[in-house]
Design an enzyme around this catalytic site. Sequence first.
Site, PDB file in Angstrom:
ATOM      1  N   ARG A  39       0.855  -1.199   0.000  1.00 29.92           N
ATOM      2  CA  ARG A  39       0.000   0.000   0.000  1.00 29.92           C
ATOM      3  C   ARG A  39       0.879   1.234   0.000  1.00 29.92           C
ATOM      4  NH1 ARG A  39      -4.687   0.542   4.352  1.00 29.92           N
ATOM      5  NH2 ARG A  39      -2.902   1.089   5.637  1.00 29.92           N
ATOM      6  N   ASP A  70       4.821  -6.026   9.575  1.00 33.59           N
ATOM      7  CA  ASP A  70       5.938  -5.660  10.455  1.00 33.59           C
ATOM      8  C   ASP A  70       5.974  -6.532  11.709  1.00 33.59           C
ATOM      9  OD1 ASP A  70       7.001  -3.744   8.818  1.00 33.59           O
ATOM     10  OD2 ASP A  70       6.016  -2.055   9.805  1.00 33.59           O
ATOM     11  N   THR A 101      -1.321   7.539  -0.340  1.00 36.37           N
ATOM     12  CA  THR A 101      -2.645   7.395  -0.966  1.00 36.37           C
ATOM     13  C   THR A 101      -3.419   6.183  -0.437  1.00 36.37           C
ATOM     14  OG1 THR A 101      -1.806   5.956  -2.711  1.00 36.37           O
ATOM     15  CG2 THR A 101      -1.712   8.336  -3.124  1.00 36.37           C
TER      16      THR A 101
HETATM   17  C1  PRP Z   1      -1.186  -4.576   4.468  1.00 37.44           C
HETATM   18  C2  PRP Z   1      -1.995  -5.826   4.676  1.00 37.44           C
HETATM   19  C3  PRP Z   1      -2.852  -5.865   3.440  1.00 37.44           C
HETATM   20  C4  PRP Z   1      -3.128  -4.405   3.212  1.00 37.44           C
HETATM   21  C5  PRP Z   1      -4.487  -4.092   3.750  1.00 37.44           C
HETATM   22  O1  PRP Z   1      -0.130  -4.805   3.642  1.00 37.44           O
HETATM   23  O2  PRP Z   1      -1.229  -6.978   4.849  1.00 37.44           O
HETATM   24  O3  PRP Z   1      -2.200  -6.411   2.321  1.00 37.44           O
HETATM   25  O4  PRP Z   1      -2.133  -3.660   3.924  1.00 37.44           O
HETATM   26  O5  PRP Z   1      -4.844  -2.794   3.456  1.00 37.44           O
HETATM   27  P1  PRP Z   1      -5.992  -2.420   2.415  1.00 37.44           P
HETATM   28  O6  PRP Z   1      -7.158  -3.298   2.717  1.00 37.44           O
HETATM   29  O7  PRP Z   1      -6.267  -0.972   2.735  1.00 37.44           O
HETATM   30  O8  PRP Z   1      -5.456  -2.599   1.038  1.00 37.44           O
HETATM   31  P2  PRP Z   1       1.005  -3.705   3.348  1.00 37.44           P
HETATM   32  O9  PRP Z   1       0.642  -2.950   2.113  1.00 37.44           O
HETATM   33  O10 PRP Z   1       1.268  -2.898   4.567  1.00 37.44           O
HETATM   34  O11 PRP Z   1       2.233  -4.578   2.954  1.00 37.44           O
HETATM   35  P3  PRP Z   1       3.066  -5.672   3.794  1.00 37.44           P
HETATM   36  O12 PRP Z   1       2.192  -6.897   3.901  1.00 37.44           O
HETATM   37  O13 PRP Z   1       4.248  -5.874   2.930  1.00 37.44           O
HETATM   38  O14 PRP Z   1       3.407  -5.097   5.140  1.00 37.44           O
HETATM   39  N1  URA Z   2      -2.267  -3.019   7.058  1.00 42.56           N
HETATM   40  C1  URA Z   2      -1.947  -3.462   8.298  1.00 42.56           C
HETATM   41  O1  URA Z   2      -0.999  -4.234   8.456  1.00 42.56           O
HETATM   42  N2  URA Z   2      -2.702  -3.045   9.325  1.00 42.56           N
HETATM   43  C2  URA Z   2      -3.752  -2.226   9.180  1.00 42.56           C
HETATM   44  O2  URA Z   2      -4.413  -1.899  10.181  1.00 42.56           O
HETATM   45  C3  URA Z   2      -4.068  -1.773   7.887  1.00 42.56           C
HETATM   46  C4  URA Z   2      -3.306  -2.189   6.839  1.00 42.56           C
END
Ligand code: PRP
Ligand code: URA
Length: 215
Positions: free
Chosen positions: A110, A209, A114
Site C-alpha cells: 500500500r 511488520d 494514498t
Molecule cells: C497490508 C496488509 C494488506 C493491506 C491491507 O499490507 O497486509 O495487504 O495492507 O490494506 P488495504 O485493505 O487498505 O489494502 P502492506 O501494504 O502494509 O504490505 P506488507 O504486507 O508488505 O506489510
Molecule cells: N495493514 C496493516 O498491516 N494493518 C492495518 O491496520 C491496515 C493495513
Amino acid sequence: MAVTYDASRVTVVDHPLVQHKLSILRDTATGTKQFRELVSELAMFEGYEAMRDLPLEDVDVPTPVGVAHAKRIAGRKLAIVPILRAGLGMVDGLTRLVPSARVGHIGMYRDETTHEPHEYYCKLPHDIEQRTCLLVDPMLATGGSATMAIDYLRRQGARDVRLLSIVAAPEGVAAVCEADPDVPVFVCAIDEGLNENAYIVPGLGDAGDRIFGTL
Ligand code: PRP
Ligand code: URA
C-alpha cells in the site's frame, strides 16, 4: 454514514479459542515469535470454516478389527494464495491442514500516502481455474489490496475464490462484497473502522511488520 454490506457473505469465526488467541495477537506486548505462531494457528481455524463445504466420497478403510465405511475429500484441488508480505504468515497453518495444496503469490504494497495498493509480483499455479483459491491476508482495511488481488485471480481464470483475513474493517468487507459478487469472506473479527492512515481501529497495527519483526 454507517458502512453496509451483505452479512450473509461474511463468516466471523467466533469460536472461544479464536477470540482468546486474537486478543493475545492484538496486544502490543506480544512479540514476533508468538505473533507469528498465533497468525498461523488462526489461519488454521479459518481454514476449517472456509473448507467446510469440500465434497466427500465414501471409502472403505481396513482397521485392525474390521472395515470402516469412512469418508475422504473427493479430489478437490486447492490453491493457497497469500498477498505478500503479511499473507505469508498464514500459509504454514493452511498447508498443515492441506499439505498437497499449491501455493501462489501475489505481491502488493500500500502506498503510505494514498493507501492505494501497488502490485509488484504474481505467480500462480498454471491450473488456477480448476482450483479452489484461498486468498489470504491477515488485514482487510480499505479492501484495496484484496479487491485488486481478487480481480487478478479472476483475470487468470479463477472461478472459486474465498478470502481469509484475520481482522477486517467494515469498509474493507463492504469493498470486497461490492467488487465481486461471489467471494465469501472469512474473518476472526470486524473492528470499528479505519483511522486517518487507513489502519484498522483497534486492529493490531502493521501485520507484516509484526510477523517479520521489521517494526
Ligand atoms: C497490508 C496488509 C494488506 C493491506 C491491507 O499490507 O497486509 O495487504 O495492507 O490494506 P488495504 O485493505 O487498505 O489494502 P502492506 O501494504 O502494509 O504490505 P506488507 O504486507 O508488505 O506489510
Ligand atoms: N495493514 C496493516 O498491516 N494493518 C492495518 O491496520 C491496515 C493495513
